[in-house]
Scaffold this motif. Structure first.
Motif, PDB file in Angstrom:
ATOM      1  N   TRP A 116      30.018 -41.558  23.687  1.00  0.00           N
ATOM      2  CA  TRP A 116      29.867 -42.874  22.774  1.00  0.00           C
ATOM      3  C   TRP A 116      29.877 -44.095  23.829  1.00  0.00           C
ATOM      4  CZ3 TRP A 116      28.590 -45.157  18.383  1.00  0.00           C
ATOM      5  CH2 TRP A 116      29.027 -46.239  18.092  1.00  0.00           C
ATOM      6  N   GLU A 117      28.959 -44.732  23.693  1.00  0.00           N
ATOM      7  CA  GLU A 117      28.804 -46.058  24.482  1.00  0.00           C
ATOM      8  C   GLU A 117      28.257 -47.363  23.840  1.00  0.00           C
ATOM      9  OE1 GLU A 117      26.186 -47.881  28.460  1.00  0.00           O
ATOM     10  OE2 GLU A 117      25.778 -45.895  27.712  1.00  0.00           O
ATOM     11  N   HIS A 118      29.020 -48.428  24.135  1.00  0.00           N
ATOM     12  CA  HIS A 118      29.037 -49.701  23.200  1.00  0.00           C
ATOM     13  C   HIS A 118      28.875 -50.705  24.386  1.00  0.00           C
ATOM     14  CE1 HIS A 118      30.812 -53.088  20.641  1.00  0.00           C
ATOM     15  NE2 HIS A 118      29.435 -53.169  20.795  1.00  0.00           N
ATOM     16  N   ASP A 119      27.839 -51.497  24.422  1.00  0.00           N
ATOM     17  CA  ASP A 119      27.681 -52.643  25.294  1.00  0.00           C
ATOM     18  C   ASP A 119      27.173 -54.092  24.769  1.00  0.00           C
ATOM     19  OD1 ASP A 119      27.700 -51.252  28.130  1.00  0.00           O
ATOM     20  OD2 ASP A 119      26.221 -50.115  26.949  1.00  0.00           O
ATOM     21  N   THR A 120      27.950 -55.034  25.090  1.00  0.00           N
ATOM     22  CA  THR A 120      27.679 -56.332  24.184  1.00  0.00           C
ATOM     23  C   THR A 120      27.289 -57.506  25.314  1.00  0.00           C
ATOM     24  OG1 THR A 120      28.273 -57.828  22.705  1.00  0.00           O
ATOM     25  CG2 THR A 120      30.060 -56.553  23.922  1.00  0.00           C
ATOM     26  N   ASN A 121      26.571 -58.372  25.181  1.00  0.00           N
ATOM     27  CA  ASN A 121      26.372 -59.712  25.581  1.00  0.00           C
ATOM     28  C   ASN A 121      25.627 -60.785  24.692  1.00  0.00           C
ATOM     29  OD1 ASN A 121      23.554 -59.684  26.572  1.00  0.00           O
ATOM     30  ND2 ASN A 121      24.223 -57.895  27.867  1.00  0.00           N
ATOM     31  N   ARG A 122      25.685 -61.821  25.369  1.00  0.00           N
ATOM     32  CA  ARG A 122      24.861 -62.638  24.036  1.00  0.00           C
ATOM     33  C   ARG A 122      23.304 -62.713  24.078  1.00  0.00           C
ATOM     34  NH1 ARG A 122      22.425 -67.147  26.227  1.00  0.00           N
ATOM     35  NH2 ARG A 122      22.193 -67.647  28.484  1.00  0.00           N
ATOM     36  N   LEU A 123      22.766 -62.085  25.331  1.00  0.00           N
ATOM     37  CA  LEU A 123      21.316 -61.834  25.181  1.00  0.00           C
ATOM     38  C   LEU A 123      20.794 -60.866  24.257  1.00  0.00           C
ATOM     39  CD1 LEU A 123      20.723 -62.348  29.050  1.00  0.00           C
ATOM     40  CD2 LEU A 123      20.583 -63.986  27.177  1.00  0.00           C
ATOM     41  N   VAL A 124      21.635 -59.674  24.201  1.00  0.00           N
ATOM     42  CA  VAL A 124      21.000 -58.611  23.429  1.00  0.00           C
ATOM     43  C   VAL A 124      21.963 -58.178  22.260  1.00  0.00           C
ATOM     44  CG1 VAL A 124      19.950 -57.440  25.332  1.00  0.00           C
ATOM     45  CG2 VAL A 124      22.275 -56.922  24.877  1.00  0.00           C
ATOM     46  N   GLY A 125      23.085 -58.905  22.022  1.00  0.00           N
ATOM     47  CA  GLY A 125      23.823 -58.549  21.064  1.00  0.00           C
ATOM     48  C   GLY A 125      24.735 -57.420  21.223  1.00  0.00           C
ATOM     49  N   GLN A 126      24.573 -56.463  20.347  1.00  0.00           N
ATOM     50  CA  GLN A 126      25.148 -55.214  20.218  1.00  0.00           C
ATOM     51  C   GLN A 126      24.484 -54.039  20.623  1.00  0.00           C
ATOM     52  OE1 GLN A 126      28.514 -55.620  19.813  1.00  0.00           O
ATOM     53  NE2 GLN A 126      28.226 -57.673  19.346  1.00  0.00           N
ATOM     54  N   ARG A 127      24.668 -53.199  21.505  1.00  0.00           N
ATOM     55  CA  ARG A 127      24.025 -51.945  21.914  1.00  0.00           C
ATOM     56  C   ARG A 127      24.781 -50.761  21.836  1.00  0.00           C
ATOM     57  NH1 ARG A 127      19.732 -53.507  26.958  1.00  0.00           N
ATOM     58  NH2 ARG A 127      18.543 -54.519  25.773  1.00  0.00           N
ATOM     59  N   TYR A 128      24.314 -49.731  20.999  1.00  0.00           N
ATOM     60  CA  TYR A 128      24.911 -48.470  20.990  1.00  0.00           C
ATOM     61  C   TYR A 128      24.130 -47.321  21.322  1.00  0.00           C
ATOM     62  CZ  TYR A 128      27.421 -51.649  17.853  1.00  0.00           C
ATOM     63  OH  TYR A 128      28.180 -52.863  17.247  1.00  0.00           O
ATOM     64  N   ARG A 129      24.928 -46.295  21.845  1.00  0.00           N
ATOM     65  CA  ARG A 129      24.401 -44.897  22.242  1.00  0.00           C
ATOM     66  C   ARG A 129      25.299 -43.822  22.367  1.00  0.00           C
ATOM     67  NH1 ARG A 129      23.205 -41.757  27.256  1.00  0.00           N
ATOM     68  NH2 ARG A 129      24.982 -42.895  28.185  1.00  0.00           N
ATOM     69  N   VAL A 130      24.735 -42.760  21.462  1.00  0.00           N
ATOM     70  CA  VAL A 130      25.531 -41.424  21.476  1.00  0.00           C
ATOM     71  C   VAL A 130      24.683 -40.440  22.099  1.00  0.00           C
ATOM     72  CG1 VAL A 130      26.280 -39.769  19.877  1.00  0.00           C
ATOM     73  CG2 VAL A 130      26.430 -42.148  19.028  1.00  0.00           C
ATOM     74  N   LEU A 131      25.511 -39.706  22.839  1.00  0.00           N
ATOM     75  CA  LEU A 131      24.838 -38.743  23.842  1.00  0.00           C
ATOM     76  C   LEU A 131      25.648 -37.305  23.740  1.00  0.00           C
ATOM     77  CD1 LEU A 131      22.944 -37.663  25.959  1.00  0.00           C
ATOM     78  CD2 LEU A 131      24.492 -38.288  27.635  1.00  0.00           C
ATOM     79  N   ALA A 132      24.808 -36.403  23.052  1.00  0.00           N
ATOM     80  CA  ALA A 132      25.420 -34.813  23.095  1.00  0.00           C
ATOM     81  C   ALA A 132      24.736 -33.789  24.027  1.00  0.00           C
ATOM     82  CB  ALA A 132      25.307 -34.346  21.626  1.00  0.00           C
ATOM     83  N   MET A 133      25.383 -33.044  24.919  1.00  0.00           N
ATOM     84  CA  MET A 133      24.564 -32.377  25.745  1.00  0.00           C
ATOM     85  C   MET A 133      25.290 -30.746  25.662  1.00  0.00           C
ATOM     86  SD  MET A 133      23.820 -33.150  29.823  1.00  0.00           S
ATOM     87  CE  MET A 133      23.189 -34.461  29.367  1.00  0.00           C
ATOM     88  N   LEU A 134      24.603 -29.806  25.831  1.00  0.00           N
ATOM     89  CA  LEU A 134      24.824 -28.421  25.990  1.00  0.00           C
ATOM     90  C   LEU A 134      24.445 -27.987  27.276  1.00  0.00           C
ATOM     91  CD1 LEU A 134      26.136 -25.875  24.978  1.00  0.00           C
ATOM     92  CD2 LEU A 134      24.058 -25.413  23.496  1.00  0.00           C
ATOM     93  N   GLN A 135      25.249 -27.141  28.091  1.00  0.00           N
ATOM     94  CA  GLN A 135      24.549 -26.770  29.288  1.00  0.00           C
ATOM     95  C   GLN A 135      25.102 -25.224  29.307  1.00  0.00           C
ATOM     96  OE1 GLN A 135      26.623 -29.095  32.518  1.00  0.00           O
ATOM     97  NE2 GLN A 135      24.943 -30.278  32.662  1.00  0.00           N
ATOM     98  N   VAL A 136      24.069 -24.472  29.850  1.00  0.00           N
ATOM     99  CA  VAL A 136      24.065 -22.922  29.609  1.00  0.00           C
ATOM    100  C   VAL A 136      23.812 -22.397  31.006  1.00  0.00           C
ATOM    101  CG1 VAL A 136      23.841 -20.707  28.486  1.00  0.00           C
ATOM    102  CG2 VAL A 136      24.007 -22.788  27.011  1.00  0.00           C
ATOM    103  N   VAL A 137      24.497 -21.453  31.524  1.00  0.00           N
ATOM    104  CA  VAL A 137      23.992 -20.782  32.939  1.00  0.00           C
ATOM    105  C   VAL A 137      24.442 -19.141  32.724  1.00  0.00           C
ATOM    106  CG1 VAL A 137      24.309 -20.642  35.459  1.00  0.00           C
ATOM    107  CG2 VAL A 137      24.442 -22.919  34.264  1.00  0.00           C
ATOM    108  N   LEU A 138      23.213 -18.552  32.721  1.00  0.00           N
ATOM    109  CA  LEU A 138      23.415 -17.055  32.538  1.00  0.00           C
ATOM    110  C   LEU A 138      22.935 -16.339  33.781  1.00  0.00           C
ATOM    111  CD1 LEU A 138      21.701 -16.872  29.078  1.00  0.00           C
ATOM    112  CD2 LEU A 138      24.213 -16.727  29.571  1.00  0.00           C
ATOM    113  N   LYS A 139      23.633 -15.413  34.287  1.00  0.00           N
ATOM    114  CA  LYS A 139      23.344 -14.845  35.642  1.00  0.00           C
ATOM    115  C   LYS A 139      23.253 -13.235  35.329  1.00  0.00           C
ATOM    116  CE  LYS A 139      25.325 -18.015  38.740  1.00  0.00           C
ATOM    117  NZ  LYS A 139      26.157 -18.284  40.021  1.00  0.00           N
TER     118      LYS A 139
END
Length: 501
Positions: free
Chosen positions: A478-501
């Motif tokens: 979960w990411e949250h950034d803020t400044n007076r130029l862009v206001g509030q910015r939010y991001r949610v990132l989910a990731m699944l990594q699989v390695v089969l040998k």
């Protein structure tokens, strides 16, 4: 429910993805008795919301990305010797979809106020896919066939074709390759590796009168060669040459919008890029190293890149170094930017890297960066103005049994303004399967050319990872950034990594 609109082209690409996946499974099944296979997959989903610094538009995106990779090695059999020929097949596909796109953003309409030519809702690209053969002809010959990367003194590049290498018995190797540069708008391709300055893509669904500056993608024949030293005790040197041609039509007249007539175009084969580069490394074991290189852009008749670095090793835990480089922007041969002023940038840094007590890694660098305004131009004689910035970086990281924590500080200040700030970060495995992490950052910047764009920005990231099995890991941020130029910015990132040998 989320609905994805797909035209015939997207359906064909997804069908091809299915066919390649099926072939990969069949290949693995048939070769399982004598070959080693590894299947990797990464699934990433993210959602974010932001608004333009000018207030409009507000973007809400829901993106999904899937990569699938297959590596089949030891096809020649497990009993093959190290000096015998070795064959490997490597394939990696990427599928991306953006559920947040509005209809008018990727469909050509009669009132294209929000239409973006070349934008696709669900692009599929083949990152790489080739057959790699090594140690042929008693170890003298190697080759690759398919989509592949080239990493040499000219930089990182991708093409479809053939690459061959001959290792001569005189500490020299010769490489040659040829094919077609990977370009936007072509089947299973992206624009990541083509030269900047031109807007290309698929114009099949567009009328000729719309966006004439958006060029139709065409084949780009290319070839190159490298000469490299091999197994010398101190010196490693490399010399390379590469040439790429443009085909298809390109606009040659003004696009000022004052005429309803179609602009003039050129249709002949012409140079896209032509470059010559050389690099050399001198290594004195445990004492010092010296590296340098240069790239000459034949099309623009200038050195686009010159760099050098010197390192000394007072001890096993201390490295001291000096870096210097000069970069001049260069563009595709069809780009209008070839006629404008280029601003070369030169950077010089002194740095130090130290490891303390085996657990603390610290690095610091200080130096100057200068931009020569109006120094390189094809059709102007404007004077040179120099803008200088002072640079400073400081990083430190402490590693402990189940995690790490650290701090990073950065400062740029000079004729063009300032950027000051830093961040704190930490991560720890709570047990063998679960990790928590976080980052907090604070930066302040000022642009002296646009003082109204000055601001102070605060942001934080909270994340976690879970090993759901011996071959899979799930991550969430979960990411949250803020400044007076862009206001509030939010991001949610989910990731699944699989390695089969």
């Amino acid at each position: 429910m989320v609905r994805i609109e797909m035209d015939g082209r997207h359906r064909a690409l997804l069908a091809l993805l299915g066919v390649v996946s099926s072939c990969a499974v069949l290949t693995f099944s048939r070769l399982a008795y004598c070959a080693n296979a590894e299947v990797t997959a990464t699934t990433a989903a993210q959602g974010y919301s932001l608004r333009s610094p000018w207030g409009d538009p507000v973007l809400s995106r829901r993106r999904f990305m899937q990569t699938v990779g297959l590596t089949v090695s030891a096809i020649e059999g497990d009993d093959a010797k190290e000096t015998d020929p070795h064959y490997t097949v490597r394939i990696r596909l990427r599928f991306e979809s953006d559920f947040g796109l509005r209809w008018g953003e990727y469909r050509a309409v009669s009132s294209p106020s929000s239409y973006v030519p070349g934008l696709s809702q669900s692009p599929v690209d083949l990152m790489y896919g080739y057959l790699d053969a090594r140690n042929l002809a008693n170890g003298l010959l190697s080759f690759r066939l398919g989509r592949q990367y080239v990493i040499d003194s000219l930089g990182w590049w991708s093409f479809d074709g053939a690459w061959g290498r001959i290792d001569l018995p005189v500490h020299l190797a010769i490489e040659a390759y040829g094919g077609f540069e990977q370009r936007s708008g072509m089947l299973l391709s992206t624009p990541r590796y083509e030269r900047d300055g031109v807007w290309r893509g698929d114009r099949m669904s567009m009328e000729a009168k719309y966006y004439p500056e958006f060029l139709s993608a065409s084949l780009a024949p290319a070839w190159g060669t490298n000469l490299e030293t091999v197994d010398l005790p101190v010196l490693h040197a490399r010399v390379g040459y590469r040439k790429v041609w443009n085909t298809g039509s390109a606009v040659t007249s003004s696009l000022d919008g004052s005429s309803t007539a179609l602009p003039q175009t050129i249709d002949s084969t012409r140079v896209s890029s032509e470059r010559f580069g050389a690099s050399a490394d001198l290594e004195l074991k445990d004492t010092a190293s010296l590296r340098g290189g240069a790239v000459y852009d034949i099309y623009s008749s200038l050195f686009s890149s010159v760099y050098g670095s010197f390192d000394v090793f007072p001890s096993k835990t201390v490295t001291l170094g000096l870096d210097a480089d000069r970069i001049v922007p260069v563009f595709d041969g069809d780009s209008i930017w070839n006629w404008f002023v280029r601003d070369p940038m030169s950077t010089g840094l002194a740095r130090a890297d130290v490891t303390w007590l085996g657990k603390i890694d610290s690095s610091a660098s200080f130096g100057l960066r200068s931009v020569d305004v109006g120094a390189e131009s094809s059709n102007t004689t404007s004077g040179i103005g120099r803008k200088t910035d002072y640079l400073g970086r400081l990083h430190s990281r402490y590693r402990f049994d189940k995690g790490q924590c650290g701090i990073s500080l950065a400062g740029d200040k000079g004729d063009r303004g300032r950027r000051l700030g830093g961040d704190l970060h930490a991560g720890r495995w709570v047990d063998e399967n679960f990790q928590v992490s976080g980052r907090v950052s604070l930066y302040d910047w000022r642009d002296d050319l646009r003082t109204e764009r000055s601001a102070t920005s605060f942001g934080y990231v909270l994340g976690g990872a879970f090993r759901s099995g011996p071959a899979s890991t799930v991550m969430l941020e979960w990411e949250h950034d803020t400044n007076r130029l862009v206001g509030q910015r939010y991001r949610v990132l989910a990731m699944l990594q699989v390695v089969l040998k």
